[in-house]
Design an enzyme around this catalytic site. Structure first.
Site, PDB file in Angstrom:
ATOM      1  N   ARG A   1       0.837  -1.201   0.000  1.00 53.92           N
ATOM      2  CA  ARG A   1       0.000   0.000   0.000  1.00 53.92           C
ATOM      3  C   ARG A   1       0.874   1.255   0.000  1.00 53.92           C
ATOM      4  NH1 ARG A   1      -4.691  -1.687   4.482  1.00 53.92           N
ATOM      5  NH2 ARG A   1      -5.143  -3.735   3.535  1.00 53.92           N
TER       6      ARG A   1
ATOM      7  N   ARG B   1       2.236   1.017  10.487  1.00 52.22           N
ATOM      8  CA  ARG B   1       1.728   1.389   9.160  1.00 52.22           C
ATOM      9  C   ARG B   1       2.865   1.291   8.147  1.00 52.22           C
ATOM     10  NH1 ARG B   1      -2.954   3.973   8.068  1.00 52.22           N
ATOM     11  NH2 ARG B   1      -3.159   4.528  10.264  1.00 52.22           N
TER      12      ARG B   1
ATOM     13  N   GLU C   1      -6.280  -0.866  15.784  1.00 50.62           N
ATOM     14  CA  GLU C   1      -6.913  -1.792  14.844  1.00 50.62           C
ATOM     15  C   GLU C   1      -5.950  -2.884  14.383  1.00 50.62           C
ATOM     16  OE1 GLU C   1      -8.076  -2.065  10.214  1.00 50.62           O
ATOM     17  OE2 GLU C   1      -8.075  -0.050  11.091  1.00 50.62           O
TER      18      GLU C   1
ATOM     19  N   SER D   1     -10.288  -5.569  10.316  1.00 55.72           N
ATOM     20  CA  SER D   1     -11.595  -5.008   9.959  1.00 55.72           C
ATOM     21  C   SER D   1     -12.400  -6.117   9.312  1.00 55.72           C
ATOM     22  CB  SER D   1     -11.451  -3.837   8.979  1.00 55.72           C
ATOM     23  OG  SER D   1     -11.118  -2.649   9.648  1.00 55.72           O
TER      24      SER D   1
ATOM     25  N   ARG E   1       1.159  -6.303  12.940  1.00 54.93           N
ATOM     26  CA  ARG E   1       0.576  -5.678  14.137  1.00 54.93           C
ATOM     27  C   ARG E   1       0.424  -6.700  15.274  1.00 54.93           C
ATOM     28  NH1 ARG E   1      -3.630  -0.844  12.344  1.00 54.93           N
ATOM     29  NH2 ARG E   1      -2.180   0.176  10.898  1.00 54.93           N
TER      30      ARG E   1
END
Length: 430
Positions: free
Chosen positions: A263, A278, A350, A353, A392
């Site tokens: 990403r 991130r 987070e 999701s 994470r």
């Protein structure tokens, strides 16, 4: 993609629900384009009918010996064919404009999604586990990783640039152990079928999941091609059944896949720049479901629990929040975020999701099922969720399982995957 007929017949409702997401769409323009398309189609069909009638008449004239009249009519039909060709080209242009417009309209939130403007309006559903109380000041994962010599961000930056990670020794093994543990759990205990998809997908696949055309700036495109690196396994796995009709008896289909994810993180400048929260490249285990409309919300609950079960077995405290209308992803009708406790930040972050897209992706990718009772094929509902984001999870383990002496205890369930290693200890000094 939303059903155009549904938009026409429920315009005020659709406008209101989309506005609740904080998105403004010019639906009047959409309907104008749609009206133009229908008008052109009527004109084309009228001329084609005239041409077909004329062609039959030419045959009749020739059979009756009226060759001159037949020749004159053929010349007239040639002009008619040219008009049909021009109008058909116009129809194709208008239909492409209409499709592009529809592709940029987000999904309608489910009725159970709370109204809100941003993440501050999300609703906590439940918590699991109690955050550990340390009798020393806990370090963050960057400091822990550096001291244990298992995470080297400086050399990763030298190799590539910022927002990349180099795992070393037991750090690399921990990442690999988590991937294997998650895949085994979801296949052996949760009933998912493992797939290993391509890590590159074409434009049509990205359109199918809703990443394109709206979010192209977030993707890494391969120069000289129309291929992109996948930002999540959701893209290739959802497209396994693109342009297919599945028997209802095969639903619910459940897939689990590991992929690296790529990403650009466009728009996240200055956000989570420290550490591996991130990244431009990270590993993830993804859960994807294809199901019927009647069962999709039950499947969302079970998918969310399947992802949360990973954290329970790792004994990592977490909470689940229901995203409000203003924080929903573009394609989602309803999303639960699972957030894991991060001691150094004294907050939950987070880690997954879990979303139900209803038939939004299925319409774009043309994924349908044939009902048991017969009748026309219907669009499936698609769902997915991280099960989990691996990097994470490493962060959460390093920080929650750190010890006063600088070592990190391995969660019990991971010890077999670590070859019996129970602790990552500080390197011995020469």
């Amino acid at each position: 993609m939303l059903d155009l007929r549904f938009i026409r017949e429920n315009l005020d409702y659709v406008k209101r629900r989309i506005q609740e997401r904080g998105v403004i769409i010019d639906f009047d323009k959409l309907l104008t384009i749609d009206e133009e398309r229908r008008k052109v189609i009527q004109e084309v069909e009228k001329l084609e009918h005239e041409r077909n009638v004329g062609s039959k008449k030419v045959g009749e004239l020739k059979r009756s010996g009226k060759l001159r009249e037949a020749e004159e009519l053929q010349l007239s039909l040639k002009s008619l064919s040219e008009q049909v060709k021009q109008l058909s080209e116009k129809r194709n242009q208008v239909e492409e404009e209409l499709r592009n417009f529809l592709l940029n309209i987000p999904n309608i939130p489910h009725s159970s999604v709370p109204y809100g403007k941003d993440s501050s309006d999300n609703v906590e559903i439940r918590r699991w586990g109690e955050p550990k109380k340390f009798d020393f000041t806990p370090k963050d994962h960057v400091e822990i990783g550096k001291e244990l010599d298992i995470l080297d961000l400086d050399r990763a930056a030298k190799i590539t640039g910022a927002r990349f990670a180099l795992y070393k020794g037991l750090g690399a093994r921990l990442e690999r152990a988590l991937i294997n543990f998650m895949i085994d759990l979801h296949t052996n205990h949760h009933g998912y079928t493992e797939v290993l998809p391509p890590f590159i997908a074409n434009r049509e696949s990205f359109i199918g999941t809703g990443n394109l055309p709206k979010f192209e700036e977030d993707l890494f495109k391969l120069e000289g091609t129309d291929f992109f690196l996948v930002p999540t396994a959701e893209v290739p796995v959802t497209n396994i059944h693109r342009n297919e009709i599945l028997p209802e008896e095969e639903l619910t289909k459940k897939y689990v896949a590991y992929t690296p994810c790529f990403r650009k993180e466009a728009g996240s400048y200055g956000k989570d720049v420290r550490g591996i929260i991130r990244q431009h490249q990270f590993n993830k285990v993804e859960l994807v479901k294809f199901t019927t409309p009647d069962s999709s919300y039950e499947e969302l609950e079970s998918l969310t629990q399947d992802a949360a079960h990973v954290l329970e077995l790792l004994e990592l405290p977490y909470r689940i929040v229901l995203l409000c209308t203003g924080d929903l992803g573009f394609a989602s009708a309803k999303t639960y975020d699972i957030e894991v406790w991060i001691p150094s930040e004294n907050t939950y972050r987070e880690i997954s999701s879990c979303s139900n897209f209803e038939d939004f992706q299925a319409r774009r990718a043309n994924i349908r099922y044939r009902p048991k009772e017969g009748g026309k094929p219907r669009f499936v509902h698609t769902l997915n969720g991280s099960g989990l984001a691996v990097g994470r999870t490493v962060v959460a383990i390093l920080e929650n399982y750190q010890e006063p002496d600088g070592s990190v205890t391995i969660p019990k369930v991971l010890v077999p995957y670590m070859g019996g290693i129970e602790k990552i200890k500080l390197p011995e000094k020469p």
